[in-house]
Design a protein around this motif. Structure first.
Motif, PDB file in Angstrom:
ATOM      1  N   ILE A  95       0.833  -1.207   0.000  1.00 57.65           N
ATOM      2  CA  ILE A  95       0.000   0.000   0.000  1.00 57.65           C
ATOM      3  C   ILE A  95       0.869   1.261   0.000  1.00 57.65           C
ATOM      4  O   ILE A  95       0.686   2.156  -0.816  1.00 57.65           O
ATOM      5  CB  ILE A  95      -0.959   0.025   1.206  1.00 57.65           C
ATOM      6  N   CYS A  96       1.833   1.321   0.914  1.00 62.38           N
ATOM      7  CA  CYS A  96       2.695   2.498   1.016  1.00 62.38           C
ATOM      8  C   CYS A  96       3.558   2.659  -0.233  1.00 62.38           C
ATOM      9  O   CYS A  96       4.204   1.700  -0.667  1.00 62.38           O
ATOM     10  CB  CYS A  96       3.605   2.395   2.237  1.00 62.38           C
ATOM     11  N   GLY A  97       3.559   3.856  -0.808  1.00 68.45           N
ATOM     12  CA  GLY A  97       4.371   4.114  -1.988  1.00 68.45           C
ATOM     13  C   GLY A  97       3.695   3.736  -3.290  1.00 68.45           C
ATOM     14  O   GLY A  97       4.230   4.006  -4.368  1.00 68.45           O
ATOM     15  N   GLN A  98       2.525   3.119  -3.207  1.00 66.45           N
ATOM     16  CA  GLN A  98       1.775   2.800  -4.420  1.00 66.45           C
ATOM     17  C   GLN A  98       1.125   4.076  -4.976  1.00 66.45           C
ATOM     18  O   GLN A  98       0.770   4.975  -4.209  1.00 66.45           O
ATOM     19  CB  GLN A  98       0.692   1.761  -4.130  1.00 66.45           C
ATOM     20  N   ASN A  99       0.962   4.149  -6.270  1.00 61.58           N
ATOM     21  CA  ASN A  99       0.335   5.328  -6.879  1.00 61.58           C
ATOM     22  C   ASN A  99      -1.116   5.506  -6.448  1.00 61.58           C
ATOM     23  O   ASN A  99      -1.623   6.621  -6.395  1.00 61.58           O
ATOM     24  CB  ASN A  99       0.416   5.237  -8.404  1.00 61.58           C
ATOM     25  N   ASP A 100      -1.759   4.387  -6.133  1.00 60.59           N
ATOM     26  CA  ASP A 100      -3.174   4.421  -5.762  1.00 60.59           C
ATOM     27  C   ASP A 100      -3.386   3.610  -4.475  1.00 60.59           C
ATOM     28  O   ASP A 100      -3.824   2.455  -4.538  1.00 60.59           O
ATOM     29  CB  ASP A 100      -4.014   3.850  -6.915  1.00 60.59           C
ATOM     30  N   PRO A 101      -3.078   4.189  -3.305  1.00 57.63           N
ATOM     31  CA  PRO A 101      -3.244   3.456  -2.055  1.00 57.63           C
ATOM     32  C   PRO A 101      -4.665   2.963  -1.824  1.00 57.63           C
ATOM     33  O   PRO A 101      -4.870   1.877  -1.275  1.00 57.63           O
ATOM     34  CB  PRO A 101      -2.837   4.479  -0.987  1.00 57.63           C
ATOM     35  N   LEU A 102      -5.648   3.763  -2.264  1.00 51.74           N
ATOM     36  CA  LEU A 102      -7.040   3.357  -2.094  1.00 51.74           C
ATOM     37  C   LEU A 102      -7.328   2.092  -2.894  1.00 51.74           C
ATOM     38  O   LEU A 102      -7.870   1.112  -2.368  1.00 51.74           O
ATOM     39  CB  LEU A 102      -7.971   4.497  -2.529  1.00 51.74           C
ATOM     40  N   GLY A 103      -6.938   2.097  -4.149  1.00 58.01           N
ATOM     41  CA  GLY A 103      -7.157   0.925  -4.994  1.00 58.01           C
ATOM     42  C   GLY A 103      -6.378  -0.287  -4.523  1.00 58.01           C
ATOM     43  O   GLY A 103      -6.885  -1.418  -4.558  1.00 58.01           O
ATOM     44  N   SER A 104      -5.155  -0.059  -4.054  1.00 56.63           N
ATOM     45  CA  SER A 104      -4.332  -1.166  -3.557  1.00 56.63           C
ATOM     46  C   SER A 104      -4.958  -1.792  -2.324  1.00 56.63           C
ATOM     47  O   SER A 104      -5.025  -3.023  -2.199  1.00 56.63           O
ATOM     48  CB  SER A 104      -2.922  -0.656  -3.221  1.00 56.63           C
ATOM     49  N   ALA A 105      -5.428  -0.944  -1.411  1.00 52.42           N
ATOM     50  CA  ALA A 105      -6.071  -1.457  -0.195  1.00 52.42           C
ATOM     51  C   ALA A 105      -7.371  -2.181  -0.531  1.00 52.42           C
ATOM     52  O   ALA A 105      -7.692  -3.217   0.058  1.00 52.42           O
ATOM     53  CB  ALA A 105      -6.334  -0.304   0.777  1.00 52.42           C
ATOM     54  N   ARG A 106      -8.111  -1.632  -1.476  1.00 48.49           N
ATOM     55  CA  ARG A 106      -9.385  -2.267  -1.869  1.00 48.49           C
ATOM     56  C   ARG A 106      -9.152  -3.655  -2.441  1.00 48.49           C
ATOM     57  O   ARG A 106      -9.878  -4.598  -2.133  1.00 48.49           O
ATOM     58  CB  ARG A 106     -10.109  -1.388  -2.888  1.00 48.49           C
ATOM     59  N   GLU A 107      -8.126  -3.783  -3.268  1.00 48.37           N
ATOM     60  CA  GLU A 107      -7.844  -5.093  -3.868  1.00 48.37           C
ATOM     61  C   GLU A 107      -7.421  -6.098  -2.802  1.00 48.37           C
ATOM     62  O   GLU A 107      -7.874  -7.249  -2.809  1.00 48.37           O
ATOM     63  CB  GLU A 107      -6.745  -4.956  -4.928  1.00 48.37           C
ATOM     64  N   LEU A 108      -6.585  -5.659  -1.859  1.00 48.46           N
ATOM     65  CA  LEU A 108      -6.179  -6.537  -0.759  1.00 48.46           C
ATOM     66  C   LEU A 108      -7.393  -6.957   0.068  1.00 48.46           C
ATOM     67  O   LEU A 108      -7.548  -8.131   0.421  1.00 48.46           O
ATOM     68  CB  LEU A 108      -5.171  -5.821   0.142  1.00 48.46           C
ATOM     69  N   SER A 109      -8.247  -5.990   0.356  1.00 48.13           N
ATOM     70  CA  SER A 109      -9.442  -6.265   1.164  1.00 48.13           C
ATOM     71  C   SER A 109     -10.372  -7.252   0.467  1.00 48.13           C
ATOM     72  O   SER A 109     -10.887  -8.196   1.092  1.00 48.13           O
ATOM     73  CB  SER A 109     -10.181  -4.952   1.441  1.00 48.13           C
ATOM     74  N   GLU A 110     -10.577  -7.043  -0.812  1.00 46.50           N
ATOM     75  CA  GLU A 110     -11.478  -7.925  -1.556  1.00 46.50           C
ATOM     76  C   GLU A 110     -10.912  -9.338  -1.678  1.00 46.50           C
ATOM     77  O   GLU A 110     -11.650 -10.328  -1.569  1.00 46.50           O
ATOM     78  CB  GLU A 110     -11.754  -7.326  -2.936  1.00 46.50           C
ATOM     79  N   LEU A 111      -9.603  -9.425  -1.890  1.00 48.70           N
ATOM     80  CA  LEU A 111      -8.961 -10.741  -1.959  1.00 48.70           C
ATOM     81  C   LEU A 111      -9.068 -11.467  -0.622  1.00 48.70           C
ATOM     82  O   LEU A 111      -9.338 -12.670  -0.568  1.00 48.70           O
ATOM     83  CB  LEU A 111      -7.494 -10.591  -2.365  1.00 48.70           C
ATOM     84  N   TRP A 112      -8.833 -10.718   0.458  1.00 49.34           N
ATOM     85  CA  TRP A 112      -8.919 -11.340   1.781  1.00 49.34           C
ATOM     86  C   TRP A 112     -10.336 -11.849   2.058  1.00 49.34           C
ATOM     87  O   TRP A 112     -10.533 -12.977   2.527  1.00 49.34           O
ATOM     88  CB  TRP A 112      -8.503 -10.340   2.864  1.00 49.34           C
ATOM     89  N   LYS A 113     -11.334 -11.039   1.751  1.00 47.49           N
ATOM     90  CA  LYS A 113     -12.721 -11.451   1.971  1.00 47.49           C
ATOM     91  C   LYS A 113     -13.069 -12.675   1.122  1.00 47.49           C
ATOM     92  O   LYS A 113     -13.820 -13.555   1.553  1.00 47.49           O
ATOM     93  CB  LYS A 113     -13.668 -10.304   1.636  1.00 47.49           C
ATOM     94  N   HIS A 114     -12.510 -12.727  -0.081  1.00 45.53           N
ATOM     95  CA  HIS A 114     -12.799 -13.842  -0.984  1.00 45.53           C
ATOM     96  C   HIS A 114     -12.201 -15.149  -0.479  1.00 45.53           C
ATOM     97  O   HIS A 114     -12.879 -16.199  -0.486  1.00 45.53           O
ATOM     98  CB  HIS A 114     -12.245 -13.535  -2.372  1.00 45.53           C
ATOM     99  N   PHE A 115     -10.951 -15.107  -0.027  1.00 40.93           N
ATOM    100  CA  PHE A 115     -10.264 -16.342   0.346  1.00 40.93           C
ATOM    101  C   PHE A 115     -10.421 -16.706   1.821  1.00 40.93           C
ATOM    102  O   PHE A 115     -10.286 -17.875   2.184  1.00 40.93           O
ATOM    103  CB  PHE A 115      -8.767 -16.244   0.020  1.00 40.93           C
ATOM    104  N   HIS A 116     -10.693 -15.733   2.672  1.00 41.33           N
ATOM    105  CA  HIS A 116     -10.820 -16.000   4.104  1.00 41.33           C
ATOM    106  C   HIS A 116     -12.291 -16.094   4.466  1.00 41.33           C
ATOM    107  O   HIS A 116     -12.906 -15.153   4.909  1.00 41.33           O
ATOM    108  CB  HIS A 116     -10.145 -14.894   4.916  1.00 41.33           C
ATOM    109  N   SER A 117     -12.857 -17.261   4.250  1.00 43.33           N
ATOM    110  CA  SER A 117     -14.287 -17.438   4.505  1.00 43.33           C
ATOM    111  C   SER A 117     -14.518 -18.410   5.652  1.00 43.33           C
ATOM    112  O   SER A 117     -13.623 -19.106   6.072  1.00 43.33           O
ATOM    113  CB  SER A 117     -14.973 -17.975   3.248  1.00 43.33           C
TER     114      SER A 117
END
Length: 213
Positions: free
Chosen positions: A191-213
């Motif tokens: 997330i830190c240093g990424q051009n789009d921290p919001l998008g990076s965090a969103r992708e991490l969050s969505e991946l976590w929700k998808h795989f951590h059920s």
């Protein structure tokens, strides 16, 4: 903020070097909007006054989103700004001392790298552990040797508190990490240093929700 309701799923560790262009506070706010659930201020390179002022600014922003602010290894700064908790490593202040000064209602986190450290965790003192580094990392020069996915899974078998995996974690690791029993992922450069921290965090969050059920 009730500790038992703390969401550790996307744990952002702020890095002052990687966020130099955008700033720590702006990076944190964008990451929260994208799905980061807890934020740690880790800036060992900075003087105390700068860390304190940054902590105050972060606390103002995070409070509006009901996201806890954790201070890395700075009990005095955490007390001074009334942060939500403190995270310490194995060579920092002992966790029972941190708990004594923070009181029962704040969050205390502890870094874990091996089985001996995990077995010593007292759930009456420690609220969560950061387990790793899972993979090699360049954001913490004094990090221990990487334990890998297998090492993480093995340590989680004896973990008495919620845990986050940390160390070199990227999007493509999340599917495997989600099977180990951890309650979240702690990330820095994802997330830190990424051009789009919001998008990076969103992708991490969505991946976590998808795989951590």
């Amino acid at each position: 903020m009730l500790k038992k309701n703390c969401n550790y799923s996307v744990y952002l560790v702020l890095d002052p070097v990687l966020t130099e262009k955008m700033g720590m506070v702006k990076t944190a706010e964008l990451a929260i909007e994208g799905g980061a659930t807890i934020v740690q201020l880790r800036a060992p390179q900075w003087k105390k006054r700068r860390r304190y002022e940054c902590a105050l600014a972060l606390k103002d922003v995070l409070h509006a989103y009901h996201v806890p602010l954790i201070i890395d290894d700075d009990l005095d700064i955490a007390l001074a700004c009334n942060a939500d908790g403190v995270h310490v490593g194995q060579k920092d202040l002992p966790v029972h001392i941190v708990r004594k000064f923070l009181g029962p209602d704040k969050i205390v986190g502890l870094s874990i790298n091996n089985e001996q450290q995990m077995l010593a965790v007292d759930p009456n003192v420690v609220d969560y552990v950061g387990v790793g580094p899972v993979f090699s990392t360049t954001t913490k020069p004094d990090a221990e040797a990487a334990i890998g996915i297998d090492g993480l899974a093995k340590l989680m078998k004896s973990c008495p508190v919620p845990a986050v995996a940390i160390g070199g974690i990227k999007n493509h690791h999340i599917a495997e990490i989600a099977t180990t029993g951890v309650q979240g992922i702690a990330v820095v450069s994802a997330i830190c240093g990424q051009n789009d921290p919001l998008g990076s965090a969103r992708e991490l969050s969505e991946l976590w929700k998808h795989f951590h059920s």
